[in-house]
Enzyme design. Sequence first.
Site, PDB file in Angstrom:
ATOM      1  N   CYS A 383      45.353 -11.450  16.185  1.00  0.00           N
ATOM      2  CA  CYS A 383      45.811 -10.314  16.977  1.00  0.00           C
ATOM      3  C   CYS A 383      44.615  -9.427  17.356  1.00  0.00           C
ATOM      4  CB  CYS A 383      46.898  -9.560  16.228  1.00  0.00           C
ATOM      5  SG  CYS A 383      47.950  -8.616  17.338  1.00  0.00           S
ATOM      6  N   HIS A 509      50.545 -13.654  15.123  1.00  0.00           N
ATOM      7  CA  HIS A 509      50.189 -13.584  13.699  1.00  0.00           C
ATOM      8  C   HIS A 509      50.635 -14.855  12.978  1.00  0.00           C
ATOM      9  CE1 HIS A 509      49.013  -9.299  13.438  1.00  0.00           C
ATOM     10  NE2 HIS A 509      49.830  -9.152  14.465  1.00  0.00           N
ATOM     11  N   GLU A 511      49.843 -15.932  10.227  1.00  0.00           N
ATOM     12  CA  GLU A 511      49.992 -15.755   8.765  1.00  0.00           C
ATOM     13  C   GLU A 511      51.442 -15.572   8.326  1.00  0.00           C
ATOM     14  OE1 GLU A 511      48.590 -13.633  10.874  1.00  0.00           O
ATOM     15  OE2 GLU A 511      48.845 -11.532  10.316  1.00  0.00           O
TER      16      GLU A 511
HETATM   17  N1  GLN Z   1      46.184  -2.874  18.267  1.00  0.00           N
HETATM   18  C1  GLN Z   1      46.346  -4.141  18.930  1.00  0.00           C
HETATM   19  C2  GLN Z   1      47.561  -4.139  19.855  1.00  0.00           C
HETATM   20  O1  GLN Z   1      48.428  -3.306  19.700  1.00  0.00           O
HETATM   21  C3  GLN Z   1      46.443  -5.256  17.922  1.00  0.00           C
HETATM   22  C4  GLN Z   1      47.692  -5.223  17.125  1.00  0.00           C
HETATM   23  C5  GLN Z   1      47.636  -6.088  15.891  1.00  0.00           C
HETATM   24  O2  GLN Z   1      46.564  -6.506  15.476  1.00  0.00           O
HETATM   25  N2  GLN Z   1      48.759  -6.334  15.271  1.00  0.00           N
HETATM   26  O3  GLN Z   1      47.669  -4.969  20.703  1.00  0.00           O
END
Ligand code: GLN
Length: 537
Positions: A383, A509, A511
């Site tokens: 992300c 994600h 994970e």
């Molecule tokens: N801050 C970034 C976004 O909102 C990444 C979010 C995250 O890593 N979950 O896109």
Amino acid sequence: MDTKFIFLTGGVVSSVGKGVTAAAIGRLLKERGFKLAIQKLDPYINVDPGTMSPYQHGEVFVLDDGAETDLDLGHYERFVDISLNRLCNVTTGQVYAEVISKERRGDYLGGTIQVIPHITNEIKNRIHQAARSTGAEILLVEVGGTVGDIEGLPFLEALRQMRGEAGAGNSLYIHVTWLPHIGATGELKTKPTQHSVRELRSIGISPDVIIARSDYPIEQELCDKIALFCDVEPRAVVPMVTADFLYEIPLLLEEAGVGEYLLERLGLQARTRPNWKPWQKMVAEIRKPRPPVQIALVGKYVELHDAYMSVREALRHAALAIGVEENITWIHSTDLEKSRDLEALAQADGILVPGGFGERGIEGKIVAARYARENRIPYLGLCLGMQLMVVEFARAVLGDEEANSTEFDPATPHPVIDLMPDQRQLTDMGGTMRLGLYPCRLQPGSIAARAYGCEEVQERHRHRFEFKNAYRKVLEDAGMRFSGLSPDGRLVEIAELADHPFMLGTQFHPEFLSRPTRPHPLFVAFMQAARERADSR
Ligand code: GLN
């Protein structure tokens, strides 16, 4: 069959592993062929933990349906290998929001709205909804916090009422406590457990099973004493000594006869004989000395490892799958900004930059991405870690250190990562990100496609920003491959570098979908690349 309920409360102190205990009990029941779900009742007033700092609450776990939940749901899903839904995490905030909106609609026809029965009814509704929506034959319900907390009272009252309503033999109360160890006399003490059970009794709940946690071995005599004072059968007092590894806990509980005892008390017959072979094999593997692989995890909440719970577990699953041991070096990204910890990066066989929000430590994470790229160290970006890998590459390609995500520099001349269009009008912060499961098409022949071994995957998301497509061509020409896209081709889901042993970032994600006996393919591929680097040194 009517749903059976198992209610788990905690006593004495918090953080004794009630969530893992619930997850492990879930596994015992699954091994016996039952369809189950696990629900967490959180007494805090936030509607969900999505708006809370990881420092307050650890990781925010995300479900298929996009619910932002307590990290215990991650334990539940990993231990039982199930997918839960948003009804499986209830908070005081949700309950009150619902009751108040019903009151405003006039649903209560002039009544006075009170904790009992209106709030407790809403809690019970949610328990039944969780059972129905998951089709669970057995629903395990864990109450957050510790007996005696003021804010937990309505939940406990609802559970008390459930016993009568569920019918005899259809519900069970498990109380998880802690036995403190007095160093001077070398004794374990049961008194706090007795007090905590008394407290529970005073609100009308008598535990059927007591799980006594301790860092020291617990003699039978002590269990007998707890049984006597707390009015449960001696067999129903389960000693649970702190395990070296979380995944041992289901085996410990199985050995203590918990699975059989619970079924007996619920009037159920096991449908299948538990087959612990794969689980035992996994645990045996954990215990085996394995060649170490150094992973540098660069984040901004690294003091609190719980903030990266699922990432840590996914690394472990992958390491187990290829027979290495993951040695995680926790690196504070702000330290990299002051160039203090470059040595730690140099020692790493793999660098992982996880998700995150806000400006603090961003440049340090970009330092990590640059170091990984230039030194050909395997890199996995999750992300935010993917977004910063793109920012770093864009800075190098465009020759402009001001390239950035508009999250951190709204005036950047090169906004390679920008707010998603449908996020622009939003004013509410809670539950408004792009959340949950979305499909992603993989580019044939890419590192990602080879890792997954298929063409389309579904992964869980939690973000507001995205890659800006105007920069696709220039970065592609310089060697970045956008190897995972949304099916309409509009949204970049995976970026990877063609000329690098393994440098890959995901907008999602991965994970959250890794399981101990089903490690996530991208984590395995990353770990494999890290292992190759370790071997070559
Ligand atoms: N801050 C970034 C976004 O909102 C990444 C979010 C995250 O890593 N979950 O896109």
